[in-house]
Design a protein around this motif. Structure first.
Motif, PDB file in Angstrom:
ATOM      1  N   LYS A 129       0.817  -1.214   0.000  1.00 36.58           N
ATOM      2  CA  LYS A 129       0.000   0.000   0.000  1.00 36.58           C
ATOM      3  C   LYS A 129       0.855   1.270   0.000  1.00 36.58           C
ATOM      4  N   MET A 130       2.124   1.113  -0.375  1.00 35.88           N
ATOM      5  CA  MET A 130       3.011   2.274  -0.398  1.00 35.88           C
ATOM      6  C   MET A 130       2.460   3.342  -1.336  1.00 35.88           C
ATOM      7  N   PRO A 131       2.344   4.587  -0.892  1.00 35.53           N
ATOM      8  CA  PRO A 131       1.789   5.647  -1.752  1.00 35.53           C
ATOM      9  C   PRO A 131       2.730   6.009  -2.893  1.00 35.53           C
ATOM     10  N   GLY A 132       2.143   6.513  -3.962  1.00 31.56           N
ATOM     11  CA  GLY A 132       2.941   7.006  -5.079  1.00 31.56           C
ATOM     12  C   GLY A 132       3.279   5.987  -6.131  1.00 31.56           C
ATOM     13  N   THR A 133       2.775   4.755  -5.992  1.00 35.00           N
ATOM     14  CA  THR A 133       3.080   3.731  -6.986  1.00 35.00           C
ATOM     15  C   THR A 133       2.649   4.195  -8.374  1.00 35.00           C
ATOM     16  N   GLY A 134       3.561   4.099  -9.324  1.00 34.02           N
ATOM     17  CA  GLY A 134       3.283   4.532 -10.694  1.00 34.02           C
ATOM     18  C   GLY A 134       3.683   5.966 -10.974  1.00 34.02           C
ATOM     19  N   GLN A 135       3.978   6.741  -9.925  1.00 37.58           N
ATOM     20  CA  GLN A 135       4.419   8.125 -10.107  1.00 37.58           C
ATOM     21  C   GLN A 135       5.932   8.167 -10.317  1.00 37.58           C
ATOM     22  N   ARG A 136       6.398   9.219 -10.972  1.00 38.12           N
ATOM     23  CA  ARG A 136       7.827   9.351 -11.266  1.00 38.12           C
ATOM     24  C   ARG A 136       8.298  10.769 -10.937  1.00 38.12           C
ATOM     25  N   TYR A 137       9.433  10.848 -10.259  1.00 34.22           N
ATOM     26  CA  TYR A 137       9.953  12.147  -9.832  1.00 34.22           C
ATOM     27  C   TYR A 137      11.462  12.234 -10.094  1.00 34.22           C
ATOM     28  N   SER A 138      11.941  13.448 -10.297  1.00 33.78           N
ATOM     29  CA  SER A 138      13.370  13.693 -10.425  1.00 33.78           C
ATOM     30  C   SER A 138      13.776  14.783  -9.439  1.00 33.78           C
ATOM     31  N   PRO A 139      14.694  14.467  -8.514  1.00 33.20           N
ATOM     32  CA  PRO A 139      15.183  15.510  -7.597  1.00 33.20           C
ATOM     33  C   PRO A 139      15.846  16.670  -8.329  1.00 33.20           C
ATOM     34  N   ASN A 140      16.290  16.442  -9.565  1.00 35.08           N
ATOM     35  CA  ASN A 140      16.936  17.514 -10.334  1.00 35.08           C
ATOM     36  C   ASN A 140      15.954  18.617 -10.708  1.00 35.08           C
ATOM     37  N   THR A 141      14.766  18.208 -11.170  1.00 38.39           N
ATOM     38  CA  THR A 141      13.802  19.177 -11.691  1.00 38.39           C
ATOM     39  C   THR A 141      12.545  19.309 -10.832  1.00 38.39           C
ATOM     40  N   GLN A 142      12.340  18.352  -9.901  1.00 38.53           N
ATOM     41  CA  GLN A 142      11.144  18.383  -9.049  1.00 38.53           C
ATOM     42  C   GLN A 142      11.548  18.139  -7.596  1.00 38.53           C
ATOM     43  N   GLU A 143      12.489  18.900  -7.117  1.00 37.59           N
ATOM     44  CA  GLU A 143      13.066  18.615  -5.800  1.00 37.59           C
ATOM     45  C   GLU A 143      12.005  18.576  -4.703  1.00 37.59           C
ATOM     46  N   ALA A 144      11.142  19.573  -4.659  1.00 35.87           N
ATOM     47  CA  ALA A 144      10.132  19.629  -3.597  1.00 35.87           C
ATOM     48  C   ALA A 144       9.185  18.439  -3.682  1.00 35.87           C
ATOM     49  N   GLU A 145       8.724  18.127  -4.906  1.00 39.07           N
ATOM     50  CA  GLU A 145       7.794  17.007  -5.093  1.00 39.07           C
ATOM     51  C   GLU A 145       8.468  15.676  -4.756  1.00 39.07           C
ATOM     52  N   ALA A 146       9.734  15.522  -5.162  1.00 35.70           N
ATOM     53  CA  ALA A 146      10.460  14.281  -4.899  1.00 35.70           C
ATOM     54  C   ALA A 146      10.652  14.063  -3.403  1.00 35.70           C
ATOM     55  N   LEU A 147      11.047  15.108  -2.703  1.00 38.97           N
ATOM     56  CA  LEU A 147      11.251  14.999  -1.261  1.00 38.97           C
ATOM     57  C   LEU A 147       9.932  14.711  -0.534  1.00 38.97           C
ATOM     58  N   LYS A 148       8.855  15.301  -1.012  1.00 39.99           N
ATOM     59  CA  LYS A 148       7.540  15.055  -0.423  1.00 39.99           C
ATOM     60  C   LYS A 148       7.135  13.592  -0.623  1.00 39.99           C
ATOM     61  N   ALA A 149       7.414  13.056  -1.815  1.00 41.33           N
ATOM     62  CA  ALA A 149       7.080  11.655  -2.106  1.00 41.33           C
ATOM     63  C   ALA A 149       7.909  10.713  -1.239  1.00 41.33           C
ATOM     64  N   ILE A 150       9.170  11.049  -1.015  1.00 43.33           N
ATOM     65  CA  ILE A 150      10.028  10.223  -0.162  1.00 43.33           C
ATOM     66  C   ILE A 150       9.520  10.233   1.274  1.00 43.33           C
ATOM     67  N   GLU A 151       9.149  11.408   1.771  1.00 40.57           N
ATOM     68  CA  GLU A 151       8.626  11.498   3.138  1.00 40.57           C
ATOM     69  C   GLU A 151       7.330  10.709   3.290  1.00 40.57           C
ATOM     70  N   ALA A 152       6.539  10.653   2.209  1.00 42.18           N
ATOM     71  CA  ALA A 152       5.245   9.961   2.278  1.00 42.18           C
ATOM     72  C   ALA A 152       5.403   8.447   2.414  1.00 42.18           C
ATOM     73  N   ILE A 153       6.511   7.886   1.915  1.00 38.26           N
ATOM     74  CA  ILE A 153       6.676   6.424   1.987  1.00 38.26           C
ATOM     75  C   ILE A 153       7.404   5.986   3.264  1.00 38.26           C
ATOM     76  N   LYS A 154       7.982   6.923   3.990  1.00 37.57           N
ATOM     77  CA  LYS A 154       8.767   6.556   5.174  1.00 37.57           C
ATOM     78  C   LYS A 154       7.948   5.877   6.274  1.00 37.57           C
ATOM     79  N   PRO A 155       6.712   6.324   6.575  1.00 42.68           N
ATOM     80  CA  PRO A 155       5.957   5.647   7.640  1.00 42.68           C
ATOM     81  C   PRO A 155       5.743   4.164   7.367  1.00 42.68           C
TER      82      PRO A 155
END
Length: 284
Positions: A129-155
């Motif tokens: 049930k990990m969130p964000g499955t199928g989504q794609r992010y790049s820390p180079n061009t979407q740093e804020a979105e990528a970091l938010k997605a990483i924080e969302a899977i940590k729990p």
């Protein structure tokens, strides 16, 4: 006499410079390419010992374009760059991402593939049930979105043990973003972490999505799925390229031209669809 001697020294210097230039302009007739042989479906060793996979097919195609004989050899991942520097072979095609750290030691061709990373885990909750499955992010061009997605899977990942191959961009990614959340267990090969995943000694693996899909296609992983968002760029590098020695600039040019031609005529797309069931052609 002094004038004649000066002319002689100048001519000698010119001859030496010309000789050095000829030595640098090496005529490549055979190119030895190293691959791991244990990173399906990029490269793998068939039961009979034959090397096969996306990079094996692509290497043969590139060699034909460069009009050279192709010799492909297997080399363990953890010694693959030192052996290139020692001139055991001339190039590396082993799912190796182009990173700033590696560029300090070797050079790379233009990229011939690009694929986000992904987790493989049992389809039973909670990891499935990990969130964000199928989504794609790049820390180079979407740093804020990528970091938010990483924080969302940590729990969901908290307290879990994740397997990665050592000395890879995936190991670097886990170390940078997840070391405060998971136990990171490193393995010499992806085959080794697959064995521990099947045995239940780890809860998930982290690799590029094509490799995870290759793992999950095996019968013993019928109850496992690809989960979580995919990431590219940053510590994951700028696509997969041919690793080369820095002084082999002529060979780099040959590979660059051959790769660009293979991308332009659809060969890379066709081979990636054959082996990965999807298009990993780098996007300009």
């Amino acid at each position: 006499m002094t004038f004649i001697r000066a002319i002689a020294i100048a001519l000698c210097g010119t001859a030496l410079a010309a000789s050095a230039a000829l030595a640098q302009a090496k005529k490549w007739e055979t190119v030895r390419i190293a691959t791991e042989g244990a990173y399906a479906p990029w490269n793998m060793t068939a039961p009979g010992g034959k090397l096969e996979g996306f990079e094996i097919d692509l290497a043969n195609d590139l060699c034909a374009r460069m009009k050279v004989k192709c010799e492909i050899v297997a080399q363990d991942w953890d010694g693959i760059i030192p052996a290139l520097s020692a001139k055991k072979y001339d190039a590396i095609m082993a799912g190796m991402s182009i990173t700033d750290e590696r560029l300090k030691v070797i050079n790379f061709s233009v990229p011939y593939a690009n694929d986000p990373n992904a987790f493989g885990a049992a389809e039973d909750p909670p990891l499935a049930k990990m969130p964000g499955t199928g989504q794609r992010y790049s820390p180079n061009t979407q740093e804020a979105e990528a970091l938010k997605a990483i924080e969302a899977i940590k729990p969901i990942l908290k307290g879990k043990t994740i397997g990665v191959q050592t000395s890879t961009t995936h190991a670097n990614f886990a170390e940078k973003y997840l070391k405060d959340t998971v136990e990171i267990r490193e393995y010499k090969s992806t085959e080794a972490h697959d064995l521990d995943l099947a045995a239940g000694r780890i809860e998930a693996i982290l690799a590029d999505s094509a490799t995870v899909r290759g793992t999950l296609a095996k019968p013993e992983f019928k109850d496992y799925v690809l989960v979580g968002p995919g990431f590219t760029g940053g510590v994951l590098g700028r696509g997969v390229g041919v690793g080369l020695r820095k002084d082999d600039t002529d060979l780099k040019q040959m590979f660059d031209e051959a790769i660009k031609a293979a991308i332009a005529d659809g060969t890379v797309k066709n081979l990636s669809e054959k082996w990965f069931k999807g298009d990993l052609t780098p996007q300009s």
